[in-house]
Design a protein around this motif. Structure first.
Motif, mmCIF file in Angstrom:
data_model
loop_
_atom_site.group_PDB
_atom_site.id
_atom_site.type_symbol
_atom_site.label_atom_id
_atom_site.label_comp_id
_atom_site.label_asym_id
_atom_site.label_seq_id
_atom_site.Cartn_x
_atom_site.Cartn_y
_atom_site.Cartn_z
ATOM 1 N N ARG A 32 163.940 29.015 80.495
ATOM 2 C CA ARG A 32 163.985 30.108 79.513
ATOM 3 C C ARG A 32 163.881 29.578 78.083
ATOM 4 O O ARG A 32 163.261 30.200 77.220
ATOM 5 N N GLU A 33 164.499 28.403 77.843
ATOM 6 C CA GLU A 33 164.515 27.840 76.496
ATOM 7 C C GLU A 33 163.250 27.053 76.168
ATOM 8 O O GLU A 33 163.092 26.574 75.047
ATOM 9 N N GLY A 34 162.364 26.904 77.146
ATOM 10 C CA GLY A 34 161.115 26.190 76.900
ATOM 11 C C GLY A 34 161.218 24.681 76.984
ATOM 12 O O GLY A 34 160.292 23.975 76.565
ATOM 13 N N LEU A 35 162.328 24.170 77.525
ATOM 14 C CA LEU A 35 162.456 22.733 77.698
ATOM 15 C C LEU A 35 161.633 22.240 78.882
ATOM 16 O O LEU A 35 161.239 21.071 78.932
ATOM 17 N N LEU A 36 161.399 23.129 79.837
ATOM 18 C CA LEU A 36 160.550 22.836 80.983
ATOM 19 C C LEU A 36 159.382 23.812 80.981
ATOM 20 O O LEU A 36 159.577 25.004 80.707
ATOM 21 N N THR B 6 166.600 18.748 71.420
ATOM 22 C CA THR B 6 165.827 18.213 72.545
ATOM 23 C C THR B 6 164.450 18.857 72.604
ATOM 24 O O THR B 6 163.437 18.170 72.806
ATOM 25 N N LYS B 7 164.408 20.155 72.407
ATOM 26 C CA LYS B 7 163.131 20.867 72.408
ATOM 27 C C LYS B 7 162.221 20.357 71.297
ATOM 28 O O LYS B 7 161.011 20.181 71.473
ATOM 29 N N GLU B 8 162.808 20.088 70.128
ATOM 30 C CA GLU B 8 162.032 19.586 68.995
ATOM 31 C C GLU B 8 161.441 18.210 69.298
ATOM 32 O O GLU B 8 160.274 17.941 69.016
#
Length: 206
Positions: free
Chosen positions: A22-26, A64-66
């Motif tokens: 959901r957070e776009g990390l994967l 982490t996403k950044e």
């Protein structure tokens, strides 16, 4: 593989994987039904790296996403990816360099004299400068010769670090391995130093 298999192989709970999705990390998996998707080895490697960044480096989800976004922007180039993951380079290299920290001139001179290629944004610059200034304020001076000697040891250690990485591995696998070795092996390096100090003291006492 299904998300349950991804969870089993990565050791990350299914609920956490869904949160990362959901957070776009994967990246999303390949849809096989309205509520089902298939995942592959790329997802597994990415998930392991996310877990290491959050669990070992203590980064937030947004940080982490950044970092992962910046790594992708560099096209998986190993030098950039490793620097971003282990914290040697910031995610935003276009940002203005930070204000000079205490001891910055001394650190700059050391790096220039060694001929090292180090980002002006590297957080370790400030750490080194502040440490030298703190020692000096307590009456403990580290000579330029001693500092160069420590730098030579660090250079050899860095070469050993990178020699342990599989040159044929995927950049994400390399990044995860580098991060694990950097953070988890540092106490072992300190322990080896303590053992060597005891040995050297005993040798000089004979």
């Amino acid at each position: 593989m299904r998300i349950s298999e991804l969870s089993r192989r990565s050791g990350v709970p299914t609920a956490t994987i869904k949160y990362y999705l959901r957070e776009g990390l994967l990246p999303p998996g390949r849809a096989t039904a309205a509520t089902q998707a298939e995942y592959d080895e790329t997802h597994l490697r990415r998930l392991r790296l996310v877990r290491a960044l959050i669990g070992l480096r203590g980064l937030s989800v947004s940080a982490t996403k950044e970092i992962l976004g910046a790594a992708a922007a560099h096209g998986g180039e190993r030098h950039q990816v490793l620097g971003l993951v282990v914290g040697a380079r910031p995610a935003d290299e276009d940002a203005p360099p930070p204000a000079p920290a205490p001891g910055a001139a001394e650190v700059d001179a050391l790096i220039d004299g060694l001929g090292w290629e180090v980002s002006a944004h590297a957080p370790a610059r400030a750490v080194l400068g502040e440490t030298l200034e703190t020692l000096r304020s307590l009456g403990e001076e580290v000579s330029a010769d001693a500092l160069r000697g420590y730098a030579a040891l660090a250079e050899r250690t860095a070469a050993l670090d990178l020699d342990q990485l599989d040159p044929d591995a995927d950049p994400l696998d390399q990044a995860e391995s580098a991060l694990l070795r950097t953070i988890l092996f540092e106490p072992a390096l300190l322990a080896l130093r303590r053992l060597a100090q005891e040995n050297e003291s005993a040798r000089r006492n004979t």
